[in-house]
Write a protein that holds these residues in place. Structure first.
Motif, PDB file in Angstrom:
ATOM      1  N   THR A 157      56.755  32.241  21.056  1.00 37.89           N
ATOM      2  CA  THR A 157      57.968  31.453  20.900  1.00 37.89           C
ATOM      3  C   THR A 157      59.176  32.395  20.928  1.00 37.89           C
ATOM      4  OG1 THR A 157      58.002  31.621  18.472  1.00 37.89           O
ATOM      5  CG2 THR A 157      56.689  29.837  19.440  1.00 37.89           C
ATOM      6  N   GLU A 158      60.358  31.830  21.063  1.00 37.68           N
ATOM      7  CA  GLU A 158      61.574  32.644  21.115  1.00 37.68           C
ATOM      8  C   GLU A 158      61.781  33.426  19.820  1.00 37.68           C
ATOM      9  OE1 GLU A 158      64.967  30.357  22.148  1.00 37.68           O
ATOM     10  OE2 GLU A 158      64.212  29.785  24.137  1.00 37.68           O
ATOM     11  N   LEU A 159      61.492  32.810  18.682  1.00 39.90           N
ATOM     12  CA  LEU A 159      61.689  33.480  17.409  1.00 39.90           C
ATOM     13  C   LEU A 159      60.663  34.593  17.211  1.00 39.90           C
ATOM     14  CD1 LEU A 159      63.546  33.497  15.004  1.00 39.90           C
ATOM     15  CD2 LEU A 159      62.062  31.834  13.877  1.00 39.90           C
ATOM     16  N   GLN A 160      59.463  34.371  17.705  1.00 36.99           N
ATOM     17  CA  GLN A 160      58.457  35.432  17.651  1.00 36.99           C
ATOM     18  C   GLN A 160      58.891  36.632  18.484  1.00 36.99           C
ATOM     19  OE1 GLN A 160      54.898  33.508  18.996  1.00 36.99           O
ATOM     20  NE2 GLN A 160      54.576  32.387  17.086  1.00 36.99           N
ATOM     21  N   VAL A 161      59.403  36.369  19.669  1.00 33.53           N
ATOM     22  CA  VAL A 161      59.868  37.447  20.547  1.00 33.53           C
ATOM     23  C   VAL A 161      61.009  38.220  19.893  1.00 33.53           C
ATOM     24  CG1 VAL A 161      60.994  37.972  22.755  1.00 33.53           C
ATOM     25  CG2 VAL A 161      59.108  36.327  22.667  1.00 33.53           C
TER      26      VAL A 161
END
Length: 234
Positions: free
Chosen positions: A69-73
């Motif tokens: 996900t974007e937040l994981q990245v």
């Protein structure tokens, strides 16, 4: 390209923080200021990955190998930037042994692989959360030594919390996460191999910590026994 820019911004951000601390605390050593950066990263990344793992999701024990996900990245880029900064600092100052350098190298490769594959972000963030959860306590132990407060009740409390969290989270919960990753069909083989490396390193650290805990407990018991004997003689 966006990921690369984010990582570069992270490296520059941690480097800038370090330089500002060096300017603000000129009377302190380079290691003192670097450990302040390490403490700042530990608190920030624990809060960030805790949100990723426990609120934003998905759950790493059931969704290992899922798409990032974007937040994981973002979390991975922030952490990667710090590890690159810290690895360079450790090599420049020759402050760490081979085990810690291997841990840094494995962490960097694992994050790079996760970003390159575009998957397994949830369990990688979970591993970072578990690994960095004890970091503020580790830095607190070092700072307490520097200011002469380690041999106090506060120092004992920090040690007990550090050993308990390391054993319970990094080894205990880490074992469950390691099993889930190995048995899941989604994670790539390289990610599973990386999981093996990180799990082995966790046990290497656990053995060292157990030895430290045993030696300190033995020393505390000896001091208590000697003090009790002197008091009885008086």
């Amino acid at each position: 390209m966006l990921v690369l820019c984010t990582v570069l911004c992270s490296v520059l951000g941690w480097l800038t923080l370090y330089l500002l601390l060096c300017a603000a605390f000129r009377e302190r050593s380079a290691e003192w200021n670097c450990r302040l950066v390490t403490l700042s990263h530990g608190i920030l990344i624990v809060l960030l990955t805790a949100y990723v793992v426990f609120i934003d999701g998905p759950w790493p024990l059931t969704h290992a190998g899922s798409e990032n996900t974007e937040l994981q990245v973002l979390s991975l880029c922030v952490c990667l930037g710090y590890f690159l900064f810290d690895l360079f600092w450790c090599l420049l100052h020759r402050s760490e042994g081979p085990v810690m350098l291997a841990h840094h190298a494995a962490s960097i490769l694992g994050i790079l692989l996760t970003l390159w594959l575009g998957s397994s972000g949830c369990e990688t963030c979970g591993v970072i959360f578990g690994s960095e959860l004890t970091n503020p306590l580790l830095q607190a132990r070092w700072f307490l030594r520097q200011v002469g407060l380690y041999e106090t009740v506060l120092g004992d409390l920090v040690d007990v919390l550090f050993i308990s969290l390391f054993a319970g989270v990094r080894v205990g919960v880490g074992t469950a996460m390691f099993y889930c990753q190995l048995t899941s069909p989604r994670p790539a083989l390289l990610m599973k191999l990386g999981g093996v490396v990180m799990y082995v390193l966790a046990w290497v650290f656990m053995v060292d910590i157990a030895r430290f805990g045993y030696k300190k407990s033995k020393m505390k018991y000896r001091r208590w026994k000697e003090r009790t004997l002197r008091e009885s003689q008086d």
